[in-house]
Design a protein around this motif. Structure first.
Motif, PDB file in Angstrom:
ATOM      1  N   GLY A  72       0.804  -1.225   0.000  1.00  0.00           N
ATOM      2  CA  GLY A  72       0.000   0.000   0.000  1.00  0.00           C
ATOM      3  C   GLY A  72       0.826   1.259   0.000  1.00  0.00           C
ATOM      4  O   GLY A  72       0.303   2.360  -0.034  1.00  0.00           O
ATOM      5  N   GLY A  73       2.142   1.127   0.048  1.00  0.00           N
ATOM      6  CA  GLY A  73       3.006   2.304   0.026  1.00  0.00           C
ATOM      7  C   GLY A  73       3.416   2.770   1.417  1.00  0.00           C
ATOM      8  O   GLY A  73       4.192   3.700   1.541  1.00  0.00           O
ATOM      9  N   GLY A  74       2.914   2.138   2.486  1.00  0.00           N
ATOM     10  CA  GLY A  74       3.287   2.531   3.839  1.00  0.00           C
ATOM     11  C   GLY A  74       4.558   1.837   4.301  1.00  0.00           C
ATOM     12  O   GLY A  74       5.147   1.039   3.582  1.00  0.00           O
ATOM     13  N   ARG A  75       4.978   2.133   5.484  1.00  0.00           N
ATOM     14  CA  ARG A  75       6.189   1.529   6.045  1.00  0.00           C
ATOM     15  C   ARG A  75       5.881   0.143   6.586  1.00  0.00           C
ATOM     16  O   ARG A  75       4.772  -0.141   7.024  1.00  0.00           O
ATOM     17  N   ALA A  76       6.885  -0.714   6.574  1.00  0.00           N
ATOM     18  CA  ALA A  76       6.739  -2.061   7.118  1.00  0.00           C
ATOM     19  C   ALA A  76       7.177  -2.041   8.579  1.00  0.00           C
ATOM     20  O   ALA A  76       8.295  -1.640   8.890  1.00  0.00           O
ATOM     21  N   TYR A  77       6.296  -2.430   9.470  1.00  0.00           N
ATOM     22  CA  TYR A  77       6.589  -2.456  10.888  1.00  0.00           C
ATOM     23  C   TYR A  77       6.741  -3.892  11.367  1.00  0.00           C
ATOM     24  O   TYR A  77       6.173  -4.814  10.789  1.00  0.00           O
ATOM     25  N   CYS A  78       7.528  -4.073  12.423  1.00  0.00           N
ATOM     26  CA  CYS A  78       7.640  -5.374  13.076  1.00  0.00           C
ATOM     27  C   CYS A  78       7.940  -5.121  14.546  1.00  0.00           C
ATOM     28  O   CYS A  78       8.176  -3.987  14.957  1.00  0.00           O
ATOM     29  N   ARG A  79       7.943  -6.158  15.346  1.00  0.00           N
ATOM     30  CA  ARG A  79       8.302  -6.054  16.747  1.00  0.00           C
ATOM     31  C   ARG A  79       9.818  -6.238  16.860  1.00  0.00           C
ATOM     32  O   ARG A  79      10.431  -6.943  16.073  1.00  0.00           O
ATOM     33  N   LEU A  80      10.417  -5.597  17.837  1.00  0.00           N
ATOM     34  CA  LEU A  80      11.863  -5.642  17.995  1.00  0.00           C
ATOM     35  C   LEU A  80      12.375  -7.071  18.167  1.00  0.00           C
ATOM     36  O   LEU A  80      13.356  -7.469  17.550  1.00  0.00           O
ATOM     37  N   LEU A  81      11.678  -7.866  18.978  1.00  0.00           N
ATOM     38  CA  LEU A  81      12.156  -9.227  19.224  1.00  0.00           C
ATOM     39  C   LEU A  81      11.917 -10.152  18.037  1.00  0.00           C
ATOM     40  O   LEU A  81      12.442 -11.267  18.013  1.00  0.00           O
ATOM     41  N   ASP A  82      11.147  -9.712  17.015  1.00  0.00           N
ATOM     42  CA  ASP A  82      11.019 -10.501  15.781  1.00  0.00           C
ATOM     43  C   ASP A  82      12.354 -10.565  15.042  1.00  0.00           C
ATOM     44  O   ASP A  82      12.580 -11.467  14.234  1.00  0.00           O
ATOM     45  N   LEU A  83      13.229  -9.613  15.306  1.00  0.00           N
ATOM     46  CA  LEU A  83      14.522  -9.555  14.624  1.00  0.00           C
ATOM     47  C   LEU A  83      15.579 -10.414  15.311  1.00  0.00           C
ATOM     48  O   LEU A  83      16.670 -10.584  14.786  1.00  0.00           O
ATOM     49  N   ALA A  84      15.257 -10.954  16.484  1.00  0.00           N
ATOM     50  CA  ALA A  84      16.225 -11.771  17.223  1.00  0.00           C
ATOM     51  C   ALA A  84      16.337 -13.152  16.607  1.00  0.00           C
ATOM     52  O   ALA A  84      15.377 -13.700  16.065  1.00  0.00           O
ATOM     53  N   THR A  85      17.540 -13.724  16.686  1.00  0.00           N
ATOM     54  CA  THR A  85      17.809 -15.069  16.198  1.00  0.00           C
ATOM     55  C   THR A  85      18.285 -15.904  17.382  1.00  0.00           C
ATOM     56  O   THR A  85      19.153 -15.448  18.140  1.00  0.00           O
ATOM     57  N   PRO A  86      17.754 -17.130  17.559  1.00  0.00           N
ATOM     58  CA  PRO A  86      18.202 -17.948  18.690  1.00  0.00           C
ATOM     59  C   PRO A  86      19.711 -18.221  18.625  1.00  0.00           C
ATOM     60  O   PRO A  86      20.268 -18.457  17.560  1.00  0.00           O
ATOM     61  N   GLY A  87      20.378 -18.104  19.793  1.00  0.00           N
ATOM     62  CA  GLY A  87      21.805 -18.372  19.869  1.00  0.00           C
ATOM     63  C   GLY A  87      22.675 -17.210  19.424  1.00  0.00           C
ATOM     64  O   GLY A  87      23.891 -17.331  19.350  1.00  0.00           O
ATOM     65  N   ARG A  88      22.068 -16.095  19.088  1.00  0.00           N
ATOM     66  CA  ARG A  88      22.819 -14.935  18.610  1.00  0.00           C
ATOM     67  C   ARG A  88      22.274 -13.690  19.302  1.00  0.00           C
ATOM     68  O   ARG A  88      21.067 -13.443  19.272  1.00  0.00           O
TER      69      ARG A  88
END
Length: 127
Positions: free
Chosen positions: A101-117
């Motif tokens: 739709g042309g808007g910004r893509a949002y996510c939650r901060l912890l969605d960016l976390a990777t297990p073990g890293r």
């Protein structure tokens, strides 16, 4: 517990710090007034005597100190507690990703976390 009792508890928690800051403002203003009185008695002009200090103990100053303590007491993040999972704008390697739709893509901060890293967040400035 009702909303009134929570507000009362918060007020009782911040009163000691607020009053100690008010005491500091009284001492600061007393020193400023004494310096101004000594300057007037010694015949110094206000420009050369540095008499331009502003008073701190005013209603505006007290309101700002109270507001600062209140904001600190109402913080959701506490030392030693869990980090908040805030909503962030997803940014790829280049320009911001956009939704169809042309808007910004949002996510939650912890969605960016990777297990073990570990997740490292840089709060730097781009200016």
């Amino acid at each position: 517990m009702g909303l009134l009792s929570v507000d009362l508890l918060i007020a009782l928690q911040i009163l000691p710090g607020f009053f100690s800051n008010c005491l500091f403002l009284v001492v600061y203003d007393s020193v400023v007034l004494i310096k101004q009185a000594v300057g007037l008695l010694s015949g110094c002009s206000p420009a050369s005597g540095g008499g331009g200090e502003r008073r701190m103990l005013t209603m505006v100053g007290l309101r700002m100190v109270w507001r600062g303590f209140l904001l600190d007491a109402l913080k959701r993040v506490k030392l030693g507690g869990d980090a908040p999972d805030a909503e962030v704008v997803r940014v790829s390697g280049g320009p911001e990703e956009e939704t169809p739709g042309g808007g910004r893509a949002y996510c939650r901060l912890l969605d960016l976390a990777t297990p073990g890293r570990p997740l490292v967040v840089n709060f730097g400035s781009a200016t």
